[in-house]
Design an enzyme around this catalytic site. Structure first.
Site, PDB file in Angstrom:
ATOM      1  CD  GLU A   1      -2.440   1.641   2.413  1.00 37.61           C
ATOM      2  OE1 GLU A   1      -3.029   2.800   2.376  1.00 37.61           O
ATOM      3  OE2 GLU A   1      -2.231   1.286   3.450  1.00 37.61           O
TER       4      GLU A   1
ATOM      5  CG  ASP B   1       7.520   8.317  14.104  1.00 36.85           C
ATOM      6  OD1 ASP B   1       8.513   9.523  14.309  1.00 36.85           O
ATOM      7  OD2 ASP B   1       6.544   8.833  14.361  1.00 36.85           O
TER       8      ASP B   1
ATOM      9  CG  ASP C   1       7.265  14.180  16.561  1.00 31.67           C
ATOM     10  OD1 ASP C   1       8.313  15.017  17.594  1.00 31.67           O
ATOM     11  OD2 ASP C   1       6.767  13.628  15.577  1.00 31.67           O
TER      12      ASP C   1
END
Length: 426
Positions: free
Chosen positions: A46, A111, A113
């Protein structure tokens, strides 16, 4: 357009140029096709595009590199996200019997951040970053890269700058791509140390004996803590910051240190006094005996968004996507140059498109002629694109991506050989 000036209003004009002449499609396809070892691996992946005015298009999928290129050049996405490999082609998900369209595999991703560190940095907050707090990303990469390689045995780790305020890690080993949700959660939990909500004062609690993984992480943290916390963030300088640090110490130690800090204002010496108290504590008590280590970890240890790592179907921003707010390209980070990696030196789309328009030097012209002669047999559009990005600041990042892919290709070769042996396809 001056190279440092990026204006998001210009994106609709320069994105078509980026996707037509600079985006490294051949490397990108080579990565996500994984050597063609598994049938339909690329075709069932995807892709999600964010278009102008935040129009969000999910479940895109493509049969070939050429199809992906044409679609991206037609849509000119402001942002590209990569999702899972599904049981069926994502662009046909509406035609599949309900319940049979399943996310099967994806890279194990992380991830990190900078906004998650707002309680331990005073130089910036929210989406802002500066060289002082970027040290936190350097620490995170050192700690997680070592753990994923040494503790879990993964080899193919692609670290990528997000383009604004964080970093992503794509663990591309076959074993990582096949992990279940439970296994991904277990890895993410193993790597998580800083826990609790914004209201939680003490977010790191160590027990005895300290786990070898935490000991290894402390080696990294101890190396950076004096510069990051004591100098750059001045955590033992201003009263408000000092109170926050002292709130993480045992009650009896806090009273002692408050007294000692009256006479000593230098952050480095205050930290030494705190460590001396910790040593004393270790000699007399089992409880709270590692409080100085807990402080260092709370201020410097990587803060993961575990939900991103746990889900197989979770989307993550693609390498070489443009960050619409900063204009910076989401580039791979070469860990050999991690200490000197500067997020502010990462090229913007404005800069590389400007570099493309600069007149060639005589030397470049000669090189180009040589390349042309060599590549007469090759697909000319593809070879022109290669020559184009090599003329820009993007070149070194694509070169590193190529080296990463070469490392992965060696493992694909082994897989393909194994496969042909099993099929007796000599």
């Amino acid at each position: 357009m001056p190279s440092s000036d990026y204006d998001s209003a210009c994106l609709p004009d320069i994105l078509p140029l980026y996707y037509r002449r600079l985006f490294p499609f051949s490397q990108y396809y080579r990565w996500l096709n994984y050597g063609g070892v598994q049938k339909n691996y690329f075709q069932n992946r995807e892709f999600s595009f964010t278009l102008k005015d935040d129009i969000y298009v999910r479940y895109q999928s493509f049969t070939t590199q050429n199809e992906l290129e044409k679609e991206m050049q037609k849509m000119n996405p402001y942002k590209i996200d990569i999702g899972a490999i599904y049981s069926h082609r994502p662009n046909q998900h509406n035609t599949v019997k309900s319940g049979t369209f399943q996310a099967l595999e994806k890279e194990l991703v992380f991830d990190i951040d900078m906004t998650d560190y707002d309680d331990v940095r005073s130089c910036c907050s929210a989406a802002d970053i500066c060289p002082k707090c970027w040290t936190l990303m350097t620490i995170a990469i050192h700690i997680l890269d070592r753990a994923l390689r040494d503790d879990f045995g993964f080899q193919h780790l692609l670290w990528v700058y997000s383009g604004r305020r964080g970093v992503h890690c794509w663990v591309c080993d076959e074993a990582a791509r096949k992990l279940s949700v439970a296994a991904r959660s277990a890895v993410a939990e193993y790597l998580s140390l800083v826990k609790g909500s914004d209201e939680t004062v003490k977010k790191v609690v160590l027990t005895d004996p300290i786990h070898p993984f935490i000991r290894e992480s402390l080696v990294v943290v101890e190396r950076y803590f004096p510069r990051y916390a004591l100098q750059d963030q001045d955590v033992l300088g201003r009263k408000e910051s000092v109170d926050k640090v002292l709130a993480l110490t045992p009650d009896d130690v806090r009273k002692e240190l408050q007294q000692e800090f009256q006479n000593e204002k230098k952050p480095e010496i205050r930290w030494k006094l705190l460590k001396d108290e910790a040593k004393r504590k270790q000699g007399t008590s089992k409880k709270n005996q590692h409080f100085e280590k807990e402080i260092m970890l709370q201020y410097c240890y990587p803060r993961l968004d575990v939900n991103v790592s746990k889900g197989v179907n979770h989307l993550l921003k693609s390498p070489f996507s443009v960050h619409p707010k900063t204009g910076r390209i989401s580039v791979p980070i070469d860990l050999k140059e991690l200490e000197t990696f500067d997020p502010f030196a990462v090229p913007t789309i404005s800069l590389i498109c400007e570099e493309l328009d600069r007149p060639r030097t005589v030397e470049e012209d000669e090189k180009s002629k040589e390349t042309k002669d060599k590549e007469n047999e090759k697909d000319t559009a593809e070879s022109r694109k290669i020559r184009d990005y090599k003329r820009t600041s993007l070149a070194k990042y694509v070169k590193y991506f190529d080296q990463f892919l070469d490392g992965m290709a060696r493992s694909w070769k082994g897989e393909l050989l194994k496969k042909s042996d099993l099929q007796k396809d000599f």
